[in-house]
Design a protein around this motif. Structure first.
Motif, PDB file in Angstrom:
ATOM      1  N   MET A  44      29.304  50.798  52.284  1.00 31.77           N
ATOM      2  CA  MET A  44      30.328  49.834  51.906  1.00 31.77           C
ATOM      3  C   MET A  44      29.875  48.448  52.347  1.00 31.77           C
ATOM      4  SD  MET A  44      34.215  49.493  53.415  1.00 31.77           S
ATOM      5  CE  MET A  44      33.751  49.850  55.070  1.00 31.77           C
ATOM      6  N   ALA A  45      29.721  47.533  51.406  1.00 33.92           N
ATOM      7  CA  ALA A  45      29.382  46.151  51.769  1.00 33.92           C
ATOM      8  C   ALA A  45      30.670  45.325  51.842  1.00 33.92           C
ATOM      9  CB  ALA A  45      28.390  45.571  50.785  1.00 33.92           C
ATOM     10  N   ARG A  46      31.238  44.992  50.713  1.00 28.77           N
ATOM     11  CA  ARG A  46      32.491  44.230  50.704  1.00 28.77           C
ATOM     12  C   ARG A  46      33.537  44.975  49.889  1.00 28.77           C
ATOM     13  NH1 ARG A  46      31.031  37.808  50.480  1.00 28.77           N
ATOM     14  NH2 ARG A  46      30.204  37.785  52.592  1.00 28.77           N
ATOM     15  N   THR A  47      34.703  45.136  50.509  1.00 27.38           N
ATOM     16  CA  THR A  47      35.809  45.833  49.871  1.00 27.38           C
ATOM     17  C   THR A  47      37.031  44.931  49.910  1.00 27.38           C
ATOM     18  OG1 THR A  47      34.952  47.957  50.632  1.00 27.38           O
ATOM     19  CG2 THR A  47      37.249  47.909  49.941  1.00 27.38           C
ATOM     20  N   LEU A  48      37.686  44.769  48.778  1.00 28.37           N
ATOM     21  CA  LEU A  48      38.932  44.007  48.685  1.00 28.37           C
ATOM     22  C   LEU A  48      40.069  45.006  48.568  1.00 28.37           C
ATOM     23  CD1 LEU A  48      40.312  41.223  48.441  1.00 28.37           C
ATOM     24  CD2 LEU A  48      39.969  41.388  45.964  1.00 28.37           C
ATOM     25  N   GLY A 103      46.884  44.118  36.178  1.00 30.47           N
ATOM     26  CA  GLY A 103      46.429  43.502  34.935  1.00 30.47           C
ATOM     27  C   GLY A 103      44.910  43.373  34.937  1.00 30.47           C
ATOM     28  N   SER A 104      44.377  42.557  34.036  1.00 32.00           N
ATOM     29  CA  SER A 104      42.919  42.448  33.892  1.00 32.00           C
ATOM     30  C   SER A 104      42.415  41.119  34.458  1.00 32.00           C
ATOM     31  CB  SER A 104      42.549  42.562  32.413  1.00 32.00           C
ATOM     32  OG  SER A 104      43.185  41.523  31.692  1.00 32.00           O
ATOM     33  N   GLY A 105      41.097  40.919  34.392  1.00 28.01           N
ATOM     34  CA  GLY A 105      40.501  39.661  34.822  1.00 28.01           C
ATOM     35  C   GLY A 105      39.822  39.730  36.173  1.00 28.01           C
ATOM     36  N   TRP A 106      39.641  40.911  36.725  1.00 25.62           N
ATOM     37  CA  TRP A 106      39.043  41.077  38.048  1.00 25.62           C
ATOM     38  C   TRP A 106      37.527  41.188  37.930  1.00 25.62           C
ATOM     39  CZ3 TRP A 106      42.309  40.361  41.978  1.00 25.62           C
ATOM     40  CH2 TRP A 106      43.678  40.409  41.669  1.00 25.62           C
ATOM     41  N   PRO A 107      36.781  40.685  38.915  1.00 24.40           N
ATOM     42  CA  PRO A 107      35.321  40.712  38.836  1.00 24.40           C
ATOM     43  C   PRO A 107      34.719  42.121  38.918  1.00 24.40           C
ATOM     44  CG  PRO A 107      36.023  39.833  40.967  1.00 24.40           C
ATOM     45  CD  PRO A 107      37.246  39.999  40.120  1.00 24.40           C
ATOM     46  N   VAL A 108      35.477  43.059  39.493  1.00 22.52           N
ATOM     47  CA  VAL A 108      35.076  44.457  39.596  1.00 22.52           C
ATOM     48  C   VAL A 108      36.283  45.280  39.172  1.00 22.52           C
ATOM     49  CG1 VAL A 108      34.378  46.281  41.212  1.00 22.52           C
ATOM     50  CG2 VAL A 108      33.537  43.960  41.537  1.00 22.52           C
ATOM     51  N   VAL A 148      35.102  36.327  47.201  1.00 19.35           N
ATOM     52  CA  VAL A 148      34.631  37.427  48.043  1.00 19.35           C
ATOM     53  C   VAL A 148      33.470  38.168  47.382  1.00 19.35           C
ATOM     54  CG1 VAL A 148      35.290  39.674  49.030  1.00 19.35           C
ATOM     55  CG2 VAL A 148      36.819  37.731  49.246  1.00 19.35           C
ATOM     56  N   GLN A 149      33.491  38.279  46.076  1.00 21.23           N
ATOM     57  CA  GLN A 149      32.502  39.047  45.313  1.00 21.23           C
ATOM     58  C   GLN A 149      32.397  40.468  45.865  1.00 21.23           C
ATOM     59  OE1 GLN A 149      28.880  36.718  45.358  1.00 21.23           O
ATOM     60  NE2 GLN A 149      29.727  35.225  43.944  1.00 21.23           N
ATOM     61  N   PRO A 150      33.506  41.216  45.815  1.00 25.90           N
ATOM     62  CA  PRO A 150      33.510  42.555  46.410  1.00 25.90           C
ATOM     63  C   PRO A 150      32.667  43.544  45.608  1.00 25.90           C
ATOM     64  CG  PRO A 150      35.525  42.209  45.188  1.00 25.90           C
ATOM     65  CD  PRO A 150      34.771  40.897  45.166  1.00 25.90           C
ATOM     66  N   ASP A 151      32.161  44.555  46.326  1.00 30.43           N
ATOM     67  CA  ASP A 151      31.469  45.656  45.666  1.00 30.43           C
ATOM     68  C   ASP A 151      32.481  46.606  45.054  1.00 30.43           C
ATOM     69  OD1 ASP A 151      28.692  45.011  46.429  1.00 30.43           O
ATOM     70  OD2 ASP A 151      29.510  45.239  48.449  1.00 30.43           O
ATOM     71  N   LEU A 166      32.346  44.091  55.120  1.00 34.52           N
ATOM     72  CA  LEU A 166      33.603  43.379  55.303  1.00 34.52           C
ATOM     73  C   LEU A 166      34.699  44.009  54.459  1.00 34.52           C
ATOM     74  CD1 LEU A 166      35.160  40.788  56.315  1.00 34.52           C
ATOM     75  CD2 LEU A 166      34.305  39.654  54.248  1.00 34.52           C
ATOM     76  N   CYS A 167      35.861  44.209  55.067  1.00 34.13           N
ATOM     77  CA  CYS A 167      37.077  44.619  54.354  1.00 34.13           C
ATOM     78  C   CYS A 167      38.008  43.414  54.341  1.00 34.13           C
ATOM     79  CB  CYS A 167      37.774  45.760  55.069  1.00 34.13           C
ATOM     80  SG  CYS A 167      36.916  47.323  54.992  1.00 34.13           S
ATOM     81  N   VAL A 168      38.422  43.002  53.168  1.00 33.79           N
ATOM     82  CA  VAL A 168      39.344  41.876  53.023  1.00 33.79           C
ATOM     83  C   VAL A 168      40.675  42.431  52.543  1.00 33.79           C
ATOM     84  CG1 VAL A 168      39.802  39.688  51.876  1.00 33.79           C
ATOM     85  CG2 VAL A 168      37.446  40.312  52.452  1.00 33.79           C
ATOM     86  N   GLN A 169      41.689  42.299  53.379  1.00 33.52           N
ATOM     87  CA  GLN A 169      43.033  42.762  53.025  1.00 33.52           C
ATOM     88  C   GLN A 169      43.832  41.592  52.491  1.00 33.52           C
ATOM     89  OE1 GLN A 169      45.227  44.738  56.133  1.00 33.52           O
ATOM     90  NE2 GLN A 169      47.164  44.402  55.096  1.00 33.52           N
ATOM     91  N   LEU A 170      44.236  41.715  51.246  1.00 30.62           N
ATOM     92  CA  LEU A 170      45.015  40.668  50.588  1.00 30.62           C
ATOM     93  C   LEU A 170      46.488  40.777  50.997  1.00 30.62           C
ATOM     94  CD1 LEU A 170      44.128  38.527  48.543  1.00 30.62           C
ATOM     95  CD2 LEU A 170      44.919  40.012  46.736  1.00 30.62           C
TER      96      LEU A 170
END
Length: 190
Positions: free
Chosen positions: A1-5, A122-127, A108-111, A84-88
């Motif tokens: 796990m690298a980056r998780t949102l 909805g849509s529009g997310w980078p992943v 953040v550019q999460p994996d 990194l874990c980023v909690q919104l």
């Protein structure tokens, strides 16, 4: 796990998921109302259980000043580990919070993006977001009691400090929310 949102709604809690899955990753909590962070009203980057960076938010509502959330993210990312874990904040489908959440995801550019089941993204997310079953949040009264206990503990441990107002910057003040000072008082204070 690298980056998780991590994205959820107000009816869920990431506490157990973080305990089970975080490992050695840093945790960036962008939820000012998170009762388990021990820093109510602040946004924080944690390495283990210790805060590396905190930023005062001053509200429990993420819609109050979302620019401060993005600013905290920009300050925390250079200090965070690669893992990194980023909690919104609890996601609500309002135009402002949706745009803020997507902007955070782009920065953040999460994996991977994990979404609590039942969160309408909805849509529009980078992943592509992946639905995840997580535990329900404690009742609001319990969360409020936890935050109150944290505030009382912080007040008991506090000390007096002198702060020179000429050497600080104030962030997040709501213009027009104070009371006007009479001219005599402004002249008296210089």
């Amino acid at each position: 796990m690298a980056r998780t949102l991590l994205i959820g709604h107000s009816g869920v809690s990431w506490r157990s998921w973080l305990k089970e899955n975080r490992g050695e990753a840093d945790w960036l909590c962008l939820d000012p109302a998170e009762p388990s962070s021990h820093l109510p009203g602040r946004l924080a980057l944690f390495s283990g259980d210790k805060p590396k960076l905190t930023r005062f938010y001053g509200s429990l509502d993420p819609q109050r000043a979302p620019h401060l959330i993005v600013g905290a993210l920009a300050s925390a990312l250079p200090l965070a580990k690669e893992q990194l874990c980023v909690q919104l904040f609890p996601y609500r489908s309002t135009p402002l919070l949706r745009q803020t959440a997507i902007l955070i995801a782009q920065i953040v550019q999460p994996d991977r993006i994990l979404v609590a089941a039942g969160t309408p993204l909805g849509s529009g997310w980078p992943v592509t977001p992946v639905d995840t079953d997580i535990e329900p949040a404690l009742p609001r009264d319990v969360q409020a009691a936890q935050r109150k206990a944290q505030w009382l503990s912080m007040i008991e441990r506090s000390e007096s400090h002198t702060v020179n107002l000429r050497e600080i910057a104030i962030e997040g003040a709501r213009l027009g929310s104070g009371r006007p000072m009479p001219i005599e008082e402004r002249v008296r204070v210089g």
